[in-house]
Design an enzyme around this catalytic site. Structure first.
Site, PDB file in Angstrom:
ATOM      1  CE  LYS A  79      -8.692  21.462 -30.893  1.00 53.23           C
ATOM      2  NZ  LYS A  79      -7.657  20.397 -30.952  1.00 53.23           N
ATOM      3  CB  SER A 149      -4.852  21.926 -32.897  1.00 57.42           C
ATOM      4  OG  SER A 149      -5.534  20.769 -32.384  1.00 57.42           O
ATOM      5  CB  SER A 173      -3.699  18.765 -30.657  1.00 53.86           C
ATOM      6  OG  SER A 173      -3.059  18.873 -31.901  1.00 53.86           O
TER       7      SER A 173
END
Length: 463
Positions: A79, A149, A173
């Site tokens: 990420k 996210s 997330s």
């Protein structure tokens, strides 16, 4: 079967047995990335040459007898909040344009030491402050949200564009996009995985964890991530544990709490039905079901937002003052709202969290884990802002997605999302297992036992 279709554990077995070359695997996954990326947009950047070089080095080391373990030669995504020396960490934001990390984050360094091959950085909702990841599309339906996210990480894994990926989880997330894309997501116990070198959103709620194709894969990645790091003040010093679940282990005697309230309130009927079927299946595997009442349920959302909003604003104080125009509208509004929140509200949220942790500890003395939906609805259409429930209640999409996942962030308990089927539209549904602090082994054991009795999952259709 093409190499990119292999789950992590299967790829690792093939590499160790010299049936599969890390170079062959990297080339296969990179070809897959090239094919699906224009449609799904999981990656901020793809570091193909870096990946091929690392794969060649892994192949050479393994040939010379220097095998480092099951992640050696396996392609991964990180990420885009996670620092890798010399690479950009943009947090999917114009605010971080041109930023390059000087050193590796702890988790990146540990995965590199384990021999994993970095494919690139995956998209996040800007600074991880959202539940949809608007840049990325759902791996099962390109007209729908990926969840966030850590949407890019989940979509990369679900589509075969990475064998595994790391995400972060402040209110759900990791687990939300995992559930919406039909993969496994693990939010570990708060402090179990160090966060040094990971762009923060809310220091007291942030977690780092794996997104994988299978529960066994999640355990393999977790093994590489765990360990004390004094550079993260929340980092726990815990004894070494092998989290790999044993195949065929019985669930006999295990007590699984089934919430009477909260987790099945305002939930899509297809989601509820699929999760209850999965819970009944755990009972058939030997577990005992126990009805539980979720403590302080009415305070969950106020506590989550009361902690997260001011902490996020504090992290962005300087850039919010100097370059507010570089933030996306949705994130800027939330950051500005945090600046207006009274100190007393934050302190009340802290007190609420303390009480909630105590009450959850009491509840988890009565059962070994909780089983519930991960999110109350499957992936909504891109651009959809609200969900209307059968009782006429209207709820914002982000509020709905965070509602069932945030208790684990507030209390710090571990939570594992496991796919348990699809709705009539073919969209994935996730079941969430929540356990005692440092109870990851139990969650992984239960998730693996469920998974082993189900048909093998396919890669996402939209890919």
């Amino acid at each position: 079967m093409q190499p990119y279709e292999l789950p992590l554990a299967a790829a690792a077995d093939a590499i160790r047995a010299r049936r599969l070359s890390p170079v062959e695997l990297a080339d296969s996954v990179l070809e897959r990335v090239e094919k699906v990326e224009p449609r799904l947009q999981a990656y901020v950047t793809v570091t193909a040459e870096h990946a091929r070089k690392a794969a060649r080095e892994a192949e050479r080391d393994i040939a010379m007898g220097r095998y480092r373990g099951p992640l050696h030669g396996v392609p991964m995504g990180l990420k885009d909040l996670i620092d890798v020396a010399g690479m950009a960490t943009s947090a999917s934001s114009r605010v971080r344009a041109g930023h390059r990390a000087e050193t590796d984050s702890t988790v990146a360094a540990r995965l590199t030491a384990a021999g994993a091959v970095l494919l690139g950085k995956t998209h996040t909702h800007e600074f991880a402050y959202g539940l949809t990841t608007p840049q990325t599309r759902n791996a099962w339906d390109r007209d729908r949200v990926a969840g966030g996210s850590s949407g890019g990480s989940a979509v990369a894994v679900a589509s075969g564009a990475a064998a595994f990926a790391l995400g972060t989880d402040t209110g759900g997330s990791i687990r939300v996009p995992a559930a919406l894309n039909g993969v496994v997501g693990l939010k570990p116990t708060y402090g179990l995985v160090p966060r040094h070198g990971v762009t923060p959103l809310s220091w007291s709620l942030d977690h780092v964890g794996p997104i994988t194709r299978t529960v066994q894969d999640a355990a393999l990645v977790l093994n590489a991530l765990v360990g004390h790091d004094p550079r993260d003040p929340a980092s726990l010093a815990t004894p070494a544990v092998d989290y790999r679940p044993t195949t065929g282990a019985s669930l006999s005697g295990l007590r699984i709490g089934v919430p009477r309230t909260y987790y099945f309130d305002r939930v899509d009927p297809e989601v509820e039905a699929a999760v209850r079927r999965a819970i009944d299946h755990l009972q058939a595997l030997g577990a005992r079901l126990v009805d539980v009442e979720i403590p302080m349920a009415r305070y969950v959302q106020a506590t989550q937002w009361g902690l997260m909003v001011p902490e996020a604003t504090a992290s962005h104080e300087a850039t919010l003052r100097t370059v507010p125009e570089l933030y996306g509208d949705d994130v800027r509004v939330l950051l500005e709202a945090g600046a207006l929140m009274p100190t007393g509200d934050y302190l009340r949220a802290q007190r609420s969290r303390t009480l909630m942790r105590q009450e959850w500890a009491r509840m988890l003395r009565e059962v070994d884990l909780i089983a519930a939906p991960t999110v109350p609805a499957t992936a909504v259409k891109a651009g959809q802002e609200v969900i209307t429930w059968s009782d006429g209640t209207v709820e914002g999409v982000s509020d709905a997605y965070v509602r069932l996942s945030s208790p684990a962030n507030i209390t710090g308990v571990p939570s594992l999302s496991v796919p348990v089927g699809h709705d009539a539209a073919g969209l994935p549904i996730g079941m969430q297992l929540l356990g005692r602090p440092l109870g990851e082994s139990v969650l992984l054991r239960v998730g693996h036992a469920y998974e082993q009795t189900q048909p093998a999952r396919e890669l996402a259709h939209a890919a």
